[in-house]
Write a protein that holds these residues in place. Structure first.
Motif, mmCIF file in Angstrom:
data_model
loop_
_atom_site.group_PDB
_atom_site.id
_atom_site.type_symbol
_atom_site.label_atom_id
_atom_site.label_comp_id
_atom_site.label_asym_id
_atom_site.label_seq_id
_atom_site.Cartn_x
_atom_site.Cartn_y
_atom_site.Cartn_z
ATOM 1 N N UNK A 249 -1.505 -6.761 9.305
ATOM 2 C CA UNK A 249 -2.854 -7.010 8.780
ATOM 3 C C UNK A 249 -2.795 -7.466 7.330
ATOM 4 N N UNK A 250 -3.710 -8.341 6.930
ATOM 5 C CA UNK A 250 -3.682 -8.821 5.539
ATOM 6 C C UNK A 250 -3.918 -7.684 4.555
ATOM 7 N N UNK A 251 -3.304 -7.811 3.402
ATOM 8 C CA UNK A 251 -3.447 -6.813 2.354
ATOM 9 C C UNK A 251 -4.745 -7.027 1.585
ATOM 10 N N UNK A 252 -5.525 -5.968 1.426
ATOM 11 C CA UNK A 252 -6.673 -6.033 0.531
ATOM 12 C C UNK A 252 -6.183 -6.205 -0.904
ATOM 13 N N UNK A 253 -6.925 -6.919 -1.741
ATOM 14 C CA UNK A 253 -6.492 -7.078 -3.135
ATOM 15 C C UNK A 253 -6.373 -5.748 -3.876
ATOM 16 N N UNK A 254 -7.265 -4.805 -3.567
ATOM 17 C CA UNK A 254 -7.224 -3.505 -4.231
ATOM 18 C C UNK A 254 -6.397 -2.523 -3.397
ATOM 19 N N UNK A 255 -5.531 -1.741 -4.033
ATOM 20 C CA UNK A 255 -4.683 -0.829 -3.256
ATOM 21 C C UNK A 255 -5.447 0.294 -2.570
ATOM 22 N N UNK A 256 -6.628 0.637 -3.069
ATOM 23 C CA UNK A 256 -7.379 1.731 -2.465
ATOM 24 C C UNK A 256 -6.937 3.083 -3.004
ATOM 25 N N UNK A 257 -7.630 4.155 -2.587
ATOM 26 C CA UNK A 257 -7.295 5.496 -3.084
ATOM 27 C C UNK A 257 -5.982 6.007 -2.518
ATOM 28 N N UNK A 258 -5.404 7.045 -3.119
ATOM 29 C CA UNK A 258 -4.174 7.631 -2.581
ATOM 30 C C UNK A 258 -4.373 8.122 -1.155
ATOM 31 N N UNK A 259 -3.348 7.952 -0.336
ATOM 32 C CA UNK A 259 -3.432 8.320 1.079
ATOM 33 C C UNK A 259 -2.963 9.744 1.356
ATOM 34 N N UNK A 260 -2.310 10.366 0.366
ATOM 35 C CA UNK A 260 -1.671 11.659 0.605
ATOM 36 C C UNK A 260 -0.206 11.536 0.971
ATOM 37 N N UNK A 261 0.266 10.309 1.200
ATOM 38 C CA UNK A 261 1.670 10.043 1.488
ATOM 39 C C UNK A 261 2.357 9.489 0.236
#
Length: 318
Positions: A249-261
């Protein structure tokens, strides 16, 4: 396909960081010990572990001290560029210096110390799949007149590791061997110590003390791994097939919040993921070679990893 894998930079969290955490004072100033006599600010093991020392990404390992190398100008190249001011810059050099500090503290060779991890230090008895030379070989020729280290199937693909540079690479494993090493790594509590605090890095990255926080933005592995159920323990996913998968899947420009991993990637293909809340640890083993023996580019490699992890998530019911 070979069942033995060059772990490349997974040596950083699995070998070098545990040794540094075990033997070094993380906040002692090591400028003078490492030859950085003209550096204006302290240089600590904590900075080296979190890639916040301000060192550039790479220099060739020729036996010369790193401090002396860095005094000389180098041509433009992505691996030879300066660090980004104020942001953690991922650098093999940080772990080269950690290895030097650990050897000085213990008076034991890094190779011997690293073998206690349960992984196999070079030279290997079994050879992984051979890959073409990477950009480090090109940068080597730009940065030094020393000859490029010769290739050998029992030595890592990385030119520095072929020359013997400790700290950042030089270990390999089979899938069962890696599973056993990871079980000991988790039981000893090393990843909890690495997944602590965060330092802002380039491109929105966040570093702990040897592991990077995995974001949950679109197209990122954190988004996929959020579907992993709790309590899986240590799992090694082996994917030696060279078939080309569909695009990730294409990468969003923003990394987003931490996933917990938290995670770390190896240039030759393998990847490591850790979730502190339940101590789940996933390792992905694959070779970066394509079906024609070429090296997969970064997007094709991301697709290979995504496909292998997606298959595993589905098998887990996630």
């Amino acid at each position: 396909m070979s069942g033995f894998y060059d772990l490349a930079s997974l040596a950083k969290p699995l070998v070098t960081a545990p040794l540094a955490l075990a033997f070094l004072d993380l906040d002692a100033d090591r400028r003078w010990a490492l030859g950085f006599h003209d550096r204006d600010t302290p240089l600590t093991a904590r900075q080296l572990l979190s890639h916040s020392s301000g060192l550039p990404p790479w220099r060739p390992f020729t036996g010369e001290t790193l401090a002396a190398q860095l005094r000389r100008p180098v041509p433009d190249h992505p691996l030879l560029r300066p660090a980004t001011p104020g942001l953690a810059t991922y650098s093999d050099l940080n772990y080269r210096l950690l290895a030097e500090l650990v050897e000085a503290e213990t008076r034991v060779s890094f190779r011997r110390l690293g073998a206690t991890s349960g992984l196999s230090p070079t030279p290997w008895l079994d050879a992984p799949v051979e890959l073409p030379d990477a950009p480090d070989a090109e940068a080597w020729r730009l940065a030094t007149d020393h000859p490029l280290p010769p290739r050998d199937p029992r030595l890592p693909q990385d030119a520095n590791a072929r020359a013997g540079m400790p700290g950042h690479a030089g270990f390999g494993a089979t899938a069962p061997q890696l599973a056993a090493a990871l079980a000991r790594w988790v039981a000893a509590g090393w990843p909890e110590r690495m997944a602590a605090g965060t330092t802002a890095g380039e491109n929105g990255s966040r570093w702990g003390l040897g592991l990077q926080a995995l974001s949950s933005g679109g197209g990122r592995f954190g988004q996929l791994l959020s579907r992993i159920p709790a309590g899986l323990g240590v799992c090694v996913i082996e994917d030696p097939a060279p078939d080309m998968p569909p695009p990730a899947p294409p990468l969003d420009p923003e990394p987003g919040p931490p996933s917990g991993w938290w995670f770390h990637l190896g240039y030759t293909g393998p990847a490591l993921f850790y979730r502190p809340t339940d101590r789940t640890c996933l390792a992905l083993l694959l070779h970066r070679g394509g079906s024609a023996g070429t090296m997969l580019d970064m997007e094709a490699l991301r697709a290979r990893r995504w496909q292998a992890l997606s298959r595993f998530v589905g098998q887990c019911g996630g």
